[in-house]
Design an enzyme around this catalytic site. Structure first.
Site, mmCIF file in Angstrom:
data_model
loop_
_atom_site.group_PDB
_atom_site.id
_atom_site.type_symbol
_atom_site.label_atom_id
_atom_site.label_comp_id
_atom_site.label_asym_id
_atom_site.label_seq_id
_atom_site.Cartn_x
_atom_site.Cartn_y
_atom_site.Cartn_z
ATOM 1 N N LYS A 1 0.853 -1.208 0.000
ATOM 2 C CA LYS A 1 0.000 0.000 0.000
ATOM 3 C C LYS A 1 0.877 1.242 0.000
ATOM 4 C CE LYS A 1 -1.563 1.707 4.033
ATOM 5 N NZ LYS A 1 -1.276 3.131 4.292
ATOM 6 N N ASN A 2 1.935 1.239 0.823
ATOM 7 C CA ASN A 2 2.738 2.454 1.003
ATOM 8 C C ASN A 2 3.740 2.704 -0.112
ATOM 9 O OD1 ASN A 2 1.261 2.918 3.223
ATOM 10 N ND2 ASN A 2 2.815 2.264 4.705
ATOM 11 N N CYS B 1 -4.845 7.542 9.222
ATOM 12 C CA CYS B 1 -5.070 6.955 10.545
ATOM 13 C C CYS B 1 -4.780 7.993 11.625
ATOM 14 C CB CYS B 1 -4.156 5.750 10.749
ATOM 15 S SG CYS B 1 -4.685 4.312 9.824
ATOM 16 N N ARG C 1 0.384 14.259 13.113
ATOM 17 C CA ARG C 1 0.795 14.078 11.699
ATOM 18 C C ARG C 1 0.841 15.421 10.968
ATOM 19 N NH1 ARG C 1 -1.616 8.593 9.330
ATOM 20 N NH2 ARG C 1 0.470 8.474 8.422
ATOM 21 N N ASP D 1 4.777 0.511 11.833
ATOM 22 C CA ASP D 1 3.556 -0.103 11.305
ATOM 23 C C ASP D 1 3.389 -1.544 11.780
ATOM 24 O OD1 ASP D 1 3.599 1.596 8.067
ATOM 25 O OD2 ASP D 1 3.087 2.247 10.091
ATOM 26 N N ARG E 1 -8.438 -0.502 4.460
ATOM 27 C CA ARG E 1 -7.615 0.555 3.834
ATOM 28 C C ARG E 1 -6.259 0.011 3.410
ATOM 29 N NH1 ARG E 1 -6.496 5.144 7.326
ATOM 30 N NH2 ARG E 1 -5.323 5.633 5.456
HETATM 31 C C1 EPZ Z 1 4.267 6.896 6.152
HETATM 32 O O1 EPZ Z 1 3.483 7.892 6.790
HETATM 33 C C2 EPZ Z 1 3.373 5.670 6.073
HETATM 34 N N1 EPZ Z 1 2.193 5.975 5.286
HETATM 35 C C3 EPZ Z 1 2.953 5.249 7.486
HETATM 36 O O2 EPZ Z 1 2.186 4.054 7.362
HETATM 37 C C4 EPZ Z 1 4.215 4.945 8.294
HETATM 38 O O3 EPZ Z 1 3.836 4.634 9.624
HETATM 39 C C5 EPZ Z 1 5.132 6.180 8.293
HETATM 40 O O4 EPZ Z 1 5.432 6.562 6.936
HETATM 41 C C6 EPZ Z 1 6.443 5.909 9.008
HETATM 42 O O5 EPZ Z 1 7.079 4.831 8.426
HETATM 43 C C7 EPZ Z 1 2.279 5.970 3.926
HETATM 44 O O6 EPZ Z 1 3.324 5.745 3.365
HETATM 45 C C8 EPZ Z 1 1.008 6.259 3.182
HETATM 46 P P1 EPZ Z 1 6.328 10.212 8.323
HETATM 47 P P2 EPZ Z 1 4.020 9.415 6.859
HETATM 48 O O7 EPZ Z 1 6.201 11.496 7.594
HETATM 49 O O8 EPZ Z 1 4.710 9.767 5.605
HETATM 50 C C9 EPZ Z 1 6.388 13.373 11.834
HETATM 51 C C10 EPZ Z 1 0.322 2.658 7.661
HETATM 52 O O9 EPZ Z 1 -0.192 2.109 8.652
HETATM 53 N N2 EPZ Z 1 6.281 14.402 10.794
HETATM 54 O O10 EPZ Z 1 7.548 9.385 8.146
HETATM 55 O O11 EPZ Z 1 2.892 10.275 7.299
HETATM 56 C C11 EPZ Z 1 5.089 12.587 11.984
HETATM 57 O O12 EPZ Z 1 4.163 13.283 12.792
HETATM 58 C C12 EPZ Z 1 0.792 4.093 7.756
HETATM 59 O O13 EPZ Z 1 0.485 2.111 6.557
HETATM 60 C C13 EPZ Z 1 6.363 15.737 11.145
HETATM 61 O O14 EPZ Z 1 6.522 16.067 12.316
HETATM 62 O O15 EPZ Z 1 5.075 9.295 8.043
HETATM 63 C C14 EPZ Z 1 5.564 11.308 12.625
HETATM 64 O O16 EPZ Z 1 5.708 11.524 14.015
HETATM 65 C C15 EPZ Z 1 0.581 4.710 9.120
HETATM 66 N N3 EPZ Z 1 6.244 16.683 10.176
HETATM 67 C C16 EPZ Z 1 6.940 11.095 11.998
HETATM 68 O O17 EPZ Z 1 7.330 12.376 11.476
HETATM 69 C C17 EPZ Z 1 6.061 16.345 8.861
HETATM 70 O O18 EPZ Z 1 5.988 17.258 8.005
HETATM 71 C C18 EPZ Z 1 6.945 10.078 10.868
HETATM 72 O O19 EPZ Z 1 6.087 10.540 9.884
HETATM 73 C C19 EPZ Z 1 5.971 14.976 8.514
HETATM 74 C C20 EPZ Z 1 6.096 14.025 9.492
#
Ligand code: EPZ
Length: 420
Positions: free
Chosen positions: A22-23, A116, A121, A306, A399
């Site tokens: 998915k990701n 989610c 986020r 995840d 999802r």
């Molecule tokens: C991706 O989400 C994945 N989703 C998530 O999978 C996964 O948990 C996550 O990466 C971490 O591996 C998809 O790829 C669609 P991040 P993403 O930006 O991109 C903070 C699932 O279950 N952050 O790496 O949203 C954020 O709050 C989902 O399949 C900021 O602070 O994750 C978090 O604490 C859930 N500011 C951390 O970074 C930003 O601008 C990691 O977020 C962006 C992120």
């Protein structure tokens, strides 16, 4: 609305094919909007989030056709650069369309994404990176008006956190920027490599994907291509945890050993045996699992956030006390109260540390999915529990997990999907 009804206690056995990631599928589908051509994407999982991505592509003028697990996107007549809030709210990954639209049209109007509810986020890293590339971002009544009328200029971007989505958005935006963009502290997940592979086969110039430093040289226009989405490593960990929680022995077809390198040692610690031959991974579980002293979620190649809930669902009946620390998202223990309803002994400290005292066996209960991976965790726990469990709000599971009841039935589980 639908629920899963599971009669637990049957050791899983047999063979299962692994769905596409998915990701990876979501950012790759967003990236097809940046391509002035036809992109054929194979091994695309049949998920509600993928359907949401297709809706956005059609909204901006792409022609999309689905043939089984292949999605064909003709983006030659794409012209829309505005994505309505209703579509942005459907999932987190909608934010990655921002980079694709900026790259293609030099402008985009979006709203903050959905996804989610596992934490705040924010998208600050996305927006600050775009501004570094020369994009003006104005917030106007909840809508983010992003403009790069004079085009984007390559630059050096150092991410404060190796954000997966921000890394993807920078790569997509930099595709048509003038000169080279260098990302340091980039996310290293396999899905980043898959996105770069797709884009390079369309003519992009990207190097270093999967490492902390990624370089993108702007090019003029991308051409269509064919691409196969990598297997879903998190769904693989879901099947593995289900085998472990039921004392079963299964074969997962399509697993990529390297993608599972942060996960396999955890299964070996609890007493499972894993072996690979080509893309087939066999896992066999002991009758009783052993605890994991300490597990901490980290950016790849660390243990994936995840898989945290999913692994916890097997640790609740492991012998001894396990400690799981969630360091990526601030609200990713929503499955804990539901597991406690099934008889688990878990206490949460400081909001991010779960102390799990293994119990002999869980019992069936009526529980609710609060997010995608938490919902999968409840299914894993229910498969190992004594008696019947009913899981509602399973739209969360749909999802990211394709027809979960079909997969587990194929492995011998007594599970069905019922309308509520
Ligand atoms: C991706 O989400 C994945 N989703 C998530 O999978 C996964 O948990 C996550 O990466 C971490 O591996 C998809 O790829 C669609 P991040 P993403 O930006 O991109 C903070 C699932 O279950 N952050 O790496 O949203 C954020 O709050 C989902 O399949 C900021 O602070 O994750 C978090 O604490 C859930 N500011 C951390 O970074 C930003 O601008 C990691 O977020 C962006 C992120």
């Amino acid at each position: 609305m639908e629920k899963l009804v599971i009669d637990g206690g049957i050791p899983l056995c047999g063979k299962i094919d692994l769905q596409g990631s998915k990701n990876s599928a979501l950012p790759v589908l967003a990236a097809t909007a940046a391509v002035d051509g036809i992109s054929v994407i194979h091994n695309c999982p049949d998920l509600s989030d993928v359907a949401a991505a297709v809706k956005i592509l059609e909204h901006i003028g792409c022609k999309v056709k689905r043939e089984g697990h292949t999605v064909i996107v003709d983006a030659r007549n794409a012209c829309g650069f505005e994505i309505p809030e209703t579509q942005m709210r459907e999932m987190r990954s909608s934010i990655v369309f921002l980079g694709a639209l900026l790259s293609r049209f030099g402008k985009a109007s979006v709203t903050p994404p959905g996804g989610c509810e596992i934490g705040l986020r924010p998208i600050d890293l996305h927006l600050s990176s775009l501004r570094s590339l020369g994009v003006s971002v104005c917030e106007n009544g909840g809508i983010l008006e992003c403009r790069a009328e004079n085009g984007m200029k390559g630059c050096h971007i150092s991410l404060a956190f190796p954000s997966v989505g921000a890394t993807e958005n920078i790569i997509l935006s930099a595709l048509s920027a003038q000169g080279e963009t260098v990302i340091t502290n980039a996310a290293r997940e396999p899905e980043i490599i898959d996105l770069a592979d797709f884009l390079c086969s369309c003519g992009a110039k990207i190097s270093g994907a999967g490492q902390s430093t990624v370089r993108i040289s702007g090019v003029k226009g991308l051409t269509g291509t064919e691409h196969r989405i990598i297997p879903d490593r998190i769904v693989a960990s879901t099947f593995m945890a289900a085998a472990a929680a039921t004392g079963g022995k299964i074969t997962v077809n399509g697993a990529v050993r390297e993608h599972l390198s942060p996960i396999i040692p955890v299964f070996e610690t609890v007493g499972c045996r894993t072996e690979f031959s080509g893309n087939e991974m066999r896992i066999s579980a002991p009758r009783k699992l052993t605890r994991v002293k300490s597990l901490r979620t980290m950016p790849y190649p660390g243990f994936p956030t995840d898989s945290q809930a999913i692994i916890m669902a097997m640790l609740v009946t492991a012998k001894g006390t396990s400690v799981v620390t969630e360091k990526i998202f601030e609200n990713r223990f929503r499955h804990v109260p539901e597991l406690i309803k099934m008889g688990a002994d878990i206490r949460v400290e400081d909001g991010c540390v779960a102390v799990i005292d293994g119990v002999e066996r869980l019992h069936g209960a009526k529980v609710s999915a609060g997010d995608l991976r938490g919902g999968c965790a409840l299914a894993v726990a229910a498969l190992g529990a004594a008696g019947r469990t009913e899981i509602d709000r399973i739209y969360h599971i749909d999802r990211g997990c394709e027809a979960i009841e079909k997969s587990f039935s194929q492995l011998g589980a007594r599970i069905k999907r019922e309308r509520i």
